[in-house]
Motif scaffolding. Structure first.
Motif, PDB file in Angstrom:
ATOM      1  N   ALA A  11      14.098  43.274  58.324  1.00 24.26           N
ATOM      2  CA  ALA A  11      14.759  42.936  57.057  1.00 24.26           C
ATOM      3  C   ALA A  11      14.195  41.674  56.400  1.00 24.26           C
ATOM      4  N   ILE A  12      13.339  40.939  57.089  1.00 26.32           N
ATOM      5  CA  ILE A  12      12.784  39.692  56.563  1.00 26.32           C
ATOM      6  C   ILE A  12      11.490  40.010  55.811  1.00 26.32           C
ATOM      7  N   PRO A  13      11.340  39.510  54.590  1.00 26.73           N
ATOM      8  CA  PRO A  13      10.123  39.795  53.811  1.00 26.73           C
ATOM      9  C   PRO A  13       8.875  39.182  54.453  1.00 26.73           C
ATOM     10  N   GLU A  14       7.772  39.835  54.313  1.00 26.49           N
ATOM     11  CA  GLU A  14       6.501  39.399  54.907  1.00 26.49           C
ATOM     12  C   GLU A  14       6.073  38.015  54.410  1.00 26.49           C
ATOM     13  N   GLN A  15       6.426  37.656  53.186  1.00 26.72           N
ATOM     14  CA  GLN A  15       6.059  36.346  52.644  1.00 26.72           C
ATOM     15  C   GLN A  15       6.646  35.205  53.473  1.00 26.72           C
ATOM     16  N   ALA A  16       7.708  35.482  54.203  1.00 29.54           N
ATOM     17  CA  ALA A  16       8.338  34.458  55.048  1.00 29.54           C
ATOM     18  C   ALA A  16       7.391  33.997  56.151  1.00 29.54           C
ATOM     19  N   ARG A  17       6.476  34.859  56.575  1.00 29.59           N
ATOM     20  CA  ARG A  17       5.520  34.502  57.631  1.00 29.59           C
ATOM     21  C   ARG A  17       4.643  33.324  57.196  1.00 29.59           C
ATOM     22  N   ASP A  18       4.102  33.400  55.990  1.00 29.25           N
ATOM     23  CA  ASP A  18       3.249  32.322  55.489  1.00 29.25           C
ATOM     24  C   ASP A  18       4.038  31.028  55.287  1.00 29.25           C
ATOM     25  N   TYR A  19       5.238  31.160  54.746  1.00 33.47           N
ATOM     26  CA  TYR A  19       6.063  29.973  54.504  1.00 33.47           C
ATOM     27  C   TYR A  19       6.429  29.298  55.829  1.00 33.47           C
ATOM     28  N   ALA A  20       6.836  30.085  56.804  1.00 38.24           N
ATOM     29  CA  ALA A  20       7.191  29.526  58.118  1.00 38.24           C
ATOM     30  C   ALA A  20       5.975  28.891  58.784  1.00 38.24           C
ATOM     31  N   SER A  21       4.836  29.552  58.708  1.00 39.52           N
ATOM     32  CA  SER A  21       3.619  28.999  59.312  1.00 39.52           C
ATOM     33  C   SER A  21       3.261  27.649  58.703  1.00 39.52           C
ATOM     34  N   ALA A  22       3.363  27.550  57.390  1.00 45.56           N
ATOM     35  CA  ALA A  22       3.019  26.301  56.709  1.00 45.56           C
ATOM     36  C   ALA A  22       4.029  25.194  57.018  1.00 45.56           C
ATOM     37  N   ARG A  23       5.308  25.513  56.907  1.00 55.11           N
ATOM     38  CA  ARG A  23       6.348  24.483  57.089  1.00 55.11           C
ATOM     39  C   ARG A  23       6.486  24.044  58.545  1.00 55.11           C
ATOM     40  N   ILE A  24       6.524  24.982  59.458  1.00 57.37           N
ATOM     41  CA  ILE A  24       6.690  24.632  60.872  1.00 57.37           C
ATOM     42  C   ILE A  24       5.362  24.150  61.447  1.00 57.37           C
ATOM     43  N   GLY A  25       4.278  24.756  61.022  1.00 56.98           N
ATOM     44  CA  GLY A  25       2.962  24.371  61.521  1.00 56.98           C
ATOM     45  C   GLY A  25       2.572  22.943  61.190  1.00 56.98           C
ATOM     46  N   ASP A  76      13.466  25.667  56.080  1.00 60.03           N
ATOM     47  CA  ASP A  76      13.514  24.228  55.807  1.00 60.03           C
ATOM     48  C   ASP A  76      14.494  23.511  56.738  1.00 60.03           C
ATOM     49  N   LEU A  77      15.633  24.114  56.986  1.00 62.22           N
ATOM     50  CA  LEU A  77      16.607  23.546  57.917  1.00 62.22           C
ATOM     51  C   LEU A  77      16.038  23.490  59.331  1.00 62.22           C
ATOM     52  N   LEU A  78      15.402  24.564  59.737  1.00 63.04           N
ATOM     53  CA  LEU A  78      14.764  24.622  61.061  1.00 63.04           C
ATOM     54  C   LEU A  78      13.693  23.546  61.182  1.00 63.04           C
ATOM     55  N   ARG A  79      12.886  23.381  60.140  1.00 60.66           N
ATOM     56  CA  ARG A  79      11.834  22.366  60.149  1.00 60.66           C
ATOM     57  C   ARG A  79      12.417  20.971  60.343  1.00 60.66           C
ATOM     58  N   GLU A  80      13.490  20.673  59.621  1.00 60.98           N
ATOM     59  CA  GLU A  80      14.100  19.344  59.740  1.00 60.98           C
ATOM     60  C   GLU A  80      14.664  19.101  61.138  1.00 60.98           C
ATOM     61  N   ARG A  81      15.254  20.103  61.732  1.00 62.45           N
ATOM     62  CA  ARG A  81      15.793  19.948  63.093  1.00 62.45           C
ATOM     63  C   ARG A  81      14.679  19.734  64.115  1.00 62.45           C
ATOM     64  N   MET A  82      13.597  20.472  63.960  1.00 61.85           N
ATOM     65  CA  MET A  82      12.450  20.282  64.859  1.00 61.85           C
ATOM     66  C   MET A  82      11.825  18.897  64.641  1.00 61.85           C
ATOM     67  N   ARG A  83      11.684  18.493  63.387  1.00 58.16           N
ATOM     68  CA  ARG A  83      11.084  17.193  63.085  1.00 58.16           C
ATOM     69  C   ARG A  83      11.881  16.058  63.718  1.00 58.16           C
ATOM     70  N   ARG A  84      13.215  16.117  63.578  1.00 57.09           N
ATOM     71  CA  ARG A  84      14.065  15.071  64.166  1.00 57.09           C
ATOM     72  C   ARG A  84      13.880  14.974  65.677  1.00 57.09           C
ATOM     73  N   GLN A  85      13.793  16.111  66.328  1.00 58.55           N
ATOM     74  CA  GLN A  85      13.591  16.096  67.784  1.00 58.55           C
ATOM     75  C   GLN A  85      12.249  15.500  68.158  1.00 58.55           C
ATOM     76  N   LEU A  86      11.204  15.899  67.438  1.00 57.36           N
ATOM     77  CA  LEU A  86       9.869  15.393  67.733  1.00 57.36           C
ATOM     78  C   LEU A  86       9.779  13.893  67.500  1.00 57.36           C
ATOM     79  N   VAL A  87      10.352  13.415  66.405  1.00 57.61           N
ATOM     80  CA  VAL A  87      10.334  11.979  66.115  1.00 57.61           C
ATOM     81  C   VAL A  87      11.104  11.215  67.188  1.00 57.61           C
ATOM     82  N   SER A  88      12.223  11.747  67.628  1.00 60.72           N
ATOM     83  CA  SER A  88      13.031  11.051  68.645  1.00 60.72           C
ATOM     84  C   SER A  88      12.320  10.961  69.986  1.00 60.72           C
TER      85      SER A  88
END
Length: 91
Positions: A11-25, A76-88
């Motif tokens: 159910a998730i559009p394919e464009q989400a793959r590129d966005y997730a790769s860029a933001r999380i990557g 974006d929410l997932l990215r912020e949660r991961m970023r906070r953990q990595l910074v800590s």
């Protein structure tokens, strides 16, 4: 980041793959050590999109989970949660 695997539910559009790769990557710059592997999984049920991410660092695994109503919002929410953990991890 050398490698990021993004898994999408049907159910998730394919464009989400590129966005997730860029933001999380882009988070590897916050990691205290090299990210050996990154994994993102996007799923959905009727009204909510779920996102789960995992980074494998040298001896540590960092994970985050988020829920939101849109693909961009959840990533974006997932990215912020991961970023906070990595910074800590630097402290």
């Amino acid at each position: 980041m050398d490698y990021i695997q993004v898994s999408l539910a049907e159910a998730i559009p394919e464009q989400a793959r590129d966005y997730a790769s860029a933001r999380i990557g882009s988070l590897d710059r916050y990691a205290p050590d090299r990210v050996d592997f990154a994994w993102v999984n996007l799923t959905s049920d009727k009204a909510v999109i779920h996102a789960h991410a995992r980074f494998d660092l040298k001896w540590v695994e960092v994970q985050a989970y988020a829920e939101a109503n849109t693909v961009t919002e959840v990533i974006d929410l997932l990215r912020e949660r991961m970023r906070r953990q990595l910074v800590s991890m630097h402290n």
